[in-house]
Write a protein that holds these residues in place. Structure first.
Motif, mmCIF file in Angstrom:
data_model
loop_
_atom_site.group_PDB
_atom_site.id
_atom_site.type_symbol
_atom_site.label_atom_id
_atom_site.label_comp_id
_atom_site.label_asym_id
_atom_site.label_seq_id
_atom_site.Cartn_x
_atom_site.Cartn_y
_atom_site.Cartn_z
ATOM 1 N N LEU A 187 29.205 -11.629 11.334
ATOM 2 C CA LEU A 187 29.773 -11.236 12.624
ATOM 3 C C LEU A 187 30.051 -12.450 13.508
ATOM 4 O O LEU A 187 31.048 -12.489 14.239
ATOM 5 N N CYS A 194 31.695 -8.908 18.064
ATOM 6 C CA CYS A 194 31.709 -8.020 16.904
ATOM 7 C C CYS A 194 30.551 -7.036 17.003
ATOM 8 O O CYS A 194 29.421 -7.432 17.279
ATOM 9 N N VAL A 196 28.967 -3.554 14.843
ATOM 10 C CA VAL A 196 29.014 -2.608 13.726
ATOM 11 C C VAL A 196 28.452 -1.289 14.215
ATOM 12 O O VAL A 196 27.360 -1.238 14.793
ATOM 13 N N CYS A 257 34.381 -0.307 7.173
ATOM 14 C CA CYS A 257 33.698 -1.273 6.297
ATOM 15 C C CYS A 257 33.545 -0.672 4.899
ATOM 16 O O CYS A 257 32.489 -0.140 4.539
ATOM 17 N N LEU A 264 33.608 -1.739 11.843
ATOM 18 C CA LEU A 264 33.521 -2.940 12.674
ATOM 19 C C LEU A 264 34.429 -2.784 13.882
ATOM 20 O O LEU A 264 35.588 -2.378 13.754
#
Length: 267
Positions: A187, A194, A196, A257, A264
């Motif tokens: 990341l 970033c 997730v 992902c 993401l």
């Protein structure tokens, strides 16, 4: 969503590559346990438990593994000698209900008597309910797992179906803290924030320290961008195919992902 080949897609692929080995291990376990149960005319906990311990023990004690707990959970009534049964082991690195680390592989002390006050009906939990309905692998979390870890956890489970009936499932727990350690280098490779998230928009890891694990990431259009992931889960199809992406009104990119059911968000 439209197909893309962008820096965001590249990072999303690397995230998937970090988690895919866990999926592969669980799939190997599922095949082995399914074959074992299918060959037994009267499956019993006393026979299957040592096999499960041997099966998962090597991975749980392997240096560098993301997995901190793993095993087999039987469908109620499937085992002749144990109507409710969890054959679940914890690694020596797991601090669950102990003050001592590094004590080696140990079994989860689960309450299996439905009349006991501390009994927990695991068939009501997401990690059981979704695979039971879809007959496919499922990633649950991040959530605080009070049954097995007492910490933010991602649980991956895969159902064992014999003659059309649910016999149980195999799975693994991954501490989010360990997953963050594995994902953050990828990341941080980007020059933007970033994050997730899972299919519901809950945060798994982020380069923004103000974004707490398990909290909902609030961004205009995010729920719609994640809708295909939720639909795949509802349909029982975990495959996300090639990286898919969309751009939110605020300019953030959202990329699936791989087939992890995670996405993401790159801002």
């Amino acid at each position: 969503m439209t197909r893309v080949t962008t820096p965001a897609a590249t990072i999303a692929e690397r995230i998937a590559a970090t988690i895919d080995p866990v999926f592969a291990v669980i799939e190997d376990w599922r095949r082995e346990v399914a074959a074992l149960l299918a060959a037994d005319d009267e499956p019993r906990a006393g026979r299957i438990d040592p096999v499960i311990a041997d099966l998962v023990g090597g991975e749980l004690e392997r240096p560098g593994t993301l997995i901190t707990g793993a095993g087999f959970v039987a469908a109620p009534g499937f085992l002749a000698d144990a109507p409710w049964h969890l054959a679940w082991w914890l690694s020596g690195a797991s601090p669950f209900r102990t003050d001592v680390l590094g004590t080696g592989l140990r079994r989860l002390d689960a309450v299996s008597d439905p009349d006991a006050e501390a009994f927990r009906d695991y068939t009501t939990l997401e990690w059981w309910r979704v695979p039971e309905r879809t007959r496919r692998r499922h990633l649950t979390g991040p959530y605080v797992d009070y049954l097995c870890t007492d910490d933010y956890t991602v649980t991956i489970t895969s159902p064992i179906v014999l003659d059309g009936e649910m016999a149980g499932l195999v799975g693994a727990d991954v501490y989010v803290a360990k997953l963050e350690q594995a994902l953050l280098p990828e990341l941080r490779a980007a020059d933007r924030t970033c994050t997730v998230v899972n299919a519901s928009g809950r945060i798994v890891a982020s380069t923004d320290l103000h974004r707490a694990t398990g909290a909902l990431l609030r961004a205009e259009g995010l729920a719609d961008a994640l809708a295909p992931l939720r639909e795949r889960e509802a349909d029982g199809d975990p495959r996300a195919g090639e990286a898919q992406a969309t751009t939110l009104p605020g300019g953030a990119e959202v990329v699936a992902c791989g087939d992890t059911s995670l996405a993401l968000v790159l801002e």
